[in-house]
Design an enzyme around this catalytic site. Structure first.
Site, mmCIF file in Angstrom:
data_model
loop_
_atom_site.group_PDB
_atom_site.id
_atom_site.type_symbol
_atom_site.label_atom_id
_atom_site.label_comp_id
_atom_site.label_asym_id
_atom_site.label_seq_id
_atom_site.Cartn_x
_atom_site.Cartn_y
_atom_site.Cartn_z
ATOM 1 C CB CYS A 93 -0.988 -0.039 1.148
ATOM 2 S SG CYS A 93 -2.339 1.121 0.912
ATOM 3 N NE ARG A 125 -8.863 5.777 3.735
ATOM 4 C CZ ARG A 125 -7.639 6.235 3.482
ATOM 5 N NH1 ARG A 125 -7.443 7.514 3.268
ATOM 6 N NH2 ARG A 125 -6.610 5.418 3.472
ATOM 7 C CG HIS A 188 -2.737 -3.129 4.667
ATOM 8 N ND1 HIS A 188 -1.520 -2.607 5.008
ATOM 9 C CD2 HIS A 188 -3.381 -2.145 3.969
ATOM 10 C CE1 HIS A 188 -1.437 -1.360 4.554
ATOM 11 N NE2 HIS A 188 -2.541 -1.066 3.909
#
Ligand code: GLN
Length: 242
Positions: A93, A125, A188
């Site tokens: 990321c 987002r 993640h």
């Protein structure tokens, strides 16, 4: 055999358990009787890349990424040469974004610009558990993404195709990229405990770079990991193709 694993800016770039990637790499080596040395690489610290077998470059908030940019550019020539020479890098990321150019709102960051990619921030987002299918791995890759940046990767090979989630841009259907022994992704989770096949791929690349081709890592059972992966795949919402 032994490997030296580095973690770039661990106090700044460690979102959503990215440090767990290092624990996973270390554990899976130790289970096979291979020693590890861990190096925490702080901002401003000189890095001897010739001593490094594998590097983790994690994610961060915009504020932390901006702080990282104060010292990152000094690493550019050595890190670029190491990547070109097959150094094994996992970038997640924020770390992925910082390898290219970054255009956050109203700011200009001096990023690494090692890869010819760029990231453009947008107000919405992109947050979701993600599943991707990769031509490089047999199991679907699962993880969690949360980013405002959209990353445009030009001609690089994407890591995979988004089955559920957003990926690089939220609209093209691709996620991450692979270049030499650099694997960059938005995922993640941390990524590697959820996807042991990727962990072993990176370890094999690093061992072969150090000790020569033909390394076969002893198989591990990975039963709980496979069950967790299958569970996440089952509960994923299909998003691409729309
Ligand atoms: N701050 C960056 C973004 O929002 C990266 C976030 C992250 O590493 N999860 O796009």
């Amino acid at each position: 055999m032994n490997l030296t694993l580095g973690y770039l800016y661990p106090d700044l770039l460690n979102l959503y358990g990215d440090r767990g990637n290092l624990c996973c790499l270390q554990k899976r080596l130790n289970w096979r009787g291979i020693d590890t040395k861990l190096l925490s690489l702080a901002p401003g610290q000189p890095i001897d890349f010739s001593q490094l077998d594998l590097l983790l470059f994690g994610g961060g908030s915009d504020r932390e990424m901006e702080l990282a940019c104060r010292t990152l550019p000094a690493l550019r020539p050595d890190l670029k040469a190491w990547i070109e020479d097959g150094g094994v890098l996992l970038a997640v990321c924020g770390g992925y974004q910082l390898l290219g150019a970054c255009y956050p709102p109203g700011k200009s960051w001096d990023t690494l610009r090692i890869l010819d990619i760029y990231t453009q921030w947008e107000p919405r987002r992109l947050v979701q558990d993600t599943v991707i299918d990769s031509p490089f791995f047999s199991s679907p890759i699962t993880g969690f993404e949360n980013h405002a940046g959209r990353t445009y990767i030009g001609d690089y090979a994407p890591l995979g195709q988004v089955r559920s989630g957003y990926g690089n841009t939220g609209s093209h259907g691709y996620e991450g990229l692979l270049y030499k022994n650099l694997l960059a992704t938005y995922l993640h989770g941390p990524l590697l405990p959820k996807n042991p096949e990727i962990c072993d791929y990176l370890l094999t690349r690093a061992l072969e770079r150090k000790y020569g081709n033909g390394i076969r890592l002893k198989p591990l059972s990975d039963e709980p990991e496979h069950q967790a992966n299958a569970y996440m795949v089952r509960r994923s919402r299909r998003r691409f193709p729309r």
